[in-house]
Design an enzyme around this catalytic site. Sequence first.
Site, PDB file in Angstrom:
ATOM      1  N   ASN A  14      -1.028   5.951   4.870  1.00 23.01           N
ATOM      2  CA  ASN A  14       0.102   5.025   4.943  1.00 23.01           C
ATOM      3  C   ASN A  14       1.351   5.859   4.691  1.00 23.01           C
ATOM      4  OD1 ASN A  14       2.028   3.064   4.633  1.00 23.01           O
ATOM      5  ND2 ASN A  14       1.204   2.204   2.730  1.00 23.01           N
ATOM      6  N   GLU A  54       4.019  -3.394  -1.429  1.00 25.64           N
ATOM      7  CA  GLU A  54       5.461  -3.169  -1.311  1.00 25.64           C
ATOM      8  C   GLU A  54       6.099  -4.262  -0.448  1.00 25.64           C
ATOM      9  OE1 GLU A  54       5.180   0.933  -0.124  1.00 25.64           O
ATOM     10  OE2 GLU A  54       4.478   1.398  -2.143  1.00 25.64           O
ATOM     11  N   GLY A  58       1.659   4.987  -6.078  1.00 23.99           N
ATOM     12  CA  GLY A  58       2.811   5.881  -6.162  1.00 23.99           C
ATOM     13  C   GLY A  58       3.168   6.284  -7.581  1.00 23.99           C
ATOM     14  N   SER A  77      -2.664   6.275  -5.577  1.00 20.80           N
ATOM     15  CA  SER A  77      -2.692   7.650  -6.090  1.00 20.80           C
ATOM     16  C   SER A  77      -4.007   8.369  -5.805  1.00 20.80           C
ATOM     17  CB  SER A  77      -2.357   7.680  -7.589  1.00 20.80           C
ATOM     18  OG  SER A  77      -1.062   7.145  -7.816  1.00 20.80           O
ATOM     19  N   LYS A 116       4.340   5.076   4.950  1.00 26.95           N
ATOM     20  CA  LYS A 116       5.478   4.292   4.441  1.00 26.95           C
ATOM     21  C   LYS A 116       6.743   4.642   5.241  1.00 26.95           C
ATOM     22  CE  LYS A 116       3.008   3.852   0.163  1.00 26.95           C
ATOM     23  NZ  LYS A 116       2.987   3.619  -1.266  1.00 26.95           N
ATOM     24  N   GLU A 162      -5.834  -2.251  -3.735  1.00 26.54           N
ATOM     25  CA  GLU A 162      -4.803  -1.353  -4.253  1.00 26.54           C
ATOM     26  C   GLU A 162      -4.166  -1.951  -5.500  1.00 26.54           C
ATOM     27  OE1 GLU A 162      -3.287   1.423  -0.930  1.00 26.54           O
ATOM     28  OE2 GLU A 162      -2.046  -0.353  -0.938  1.00 26.54           O
ATOM     29  N   HIS A 209       0.701  -5.251   2.317  1.00 29.77           N
ATOM     30  CA  HIS A 209       0.849  -4.179   1.336  1.00 29.77           C
ATOM     31  C   HIS A 209       1.683  -4.680   0.153  1.00 29.77           C
ATOM     32  CE1 HIS A 209       2.073  -0.433  -0.529  1.00 29.77           C
ATOM     33  NE2 HIS A 209       0.995   0.090   0.032  1.00 29.77           N
TER      34      HIS A 209
HETATM   35  P1  PGA Z   1      -0.104   6.160  -3.007  1.00 24.78           P
HETATM   36  O1  PGA Z   1       0.104   4.875  -2.068  1.00 24.78           O
HETATM   37  O2  PGA Z   1      -1.333   6.875  -2.481  1.00 24.78           O
HETATM   38  O3  PGA Z   1       1.153   6.977  -2.831  1.00 24.78           O
HETATM   39  O4  PGA Z   1      -0.296   5.670  -4.400  1.00 24.78           O
HETATM   40  C1  PGA Z   1      -0.985   4.119  -1.624  1.00 24.78           C
HETATM   41  C2  PGA Z   1      -0.485   2.945  -0.827  1.00 24.78           C
HETATM   42  O5  PGA Z   1       0.567   2.392  -1.190  1.00 24.78           O
HETATM   43  O6  PGA Z   1      -1.102   2.544   0.173  1.00 24.78           O
END
Ligand code: PGA
Length: 255
Positions: free
Chosen positions: A13, A100, A176, A216, A15, A170, A98
Amino acid sequence: MNKSKRAAVIAGNWKMNKTRAEAKALIEELLPLVKDADCSVVVCTPYLDLETAVNATSGSNVKVGAQNCHWAPGGAFTGEIPASMIKEVGAEYVIIGHSERRQYFGETDETVNERTRAALDEGLTVILCCGELLNEREQGIMEEVVGKQLKVALGGVSEEELKNIIIAYEPVWAIGTGVTATADQAEEACAFIRALIAKLYSAEAAEAITIQYGGSMNAKNAAELLSKENVDGGLIGGASLKAPDFAAIVAAASV
Ligand code: PGA
């Protein structure tokens, strides 16, 4: 349950990162590193990179996805993109719901359901995200939160259509932040989700569905997370932006 019966899927992803030139360069660096992968490999790029990514991955084992789609087929929705345009450009996957999107853009379980429906109707494979906030985990209500997210998101989705859905667990507190869920926490949540799918659909559907962990995940911790019975893959943010790191996770899913 037999993990070997399920498709392992490692999806990046990206982003809101990578210009078209950067996207092309990243994919060109990635392709030789993952060409022998024994799992599905997907890169979910910004909308404007999709065509570049589809061209750059042509003829390879890497598939392309978007990070969202609107529920309507078209119309007066300024700034939005329908599933049909994602399909037309040659992408095959789309991330829906997601955290976010939920946190910053007002996404609700209901709109996640509508977007999921629209993507399925276009023949896209949906990476359907769910996960609890830190305070929800601390209150011990992870199962209630994730259960409700999935029950609403899957409303009206048939068992046949479920074959085109990947669930990504998640935990929001792990995204993140560099704080990964422990392999046992990831396994516990993914096992809960699989049991929920068995209840909502059937034991066969539960056995077949791919459930990813995300938050992460990186080159160092991937092998342990992916060794768990109910963790069938990963949705990778930060570590998907560097080809060697992403390839190491793909390799960990390919053993
Ligand atoms: P991250 O993000 O691996 O940077 O924690 C995962 C995601 O948001 O899909």
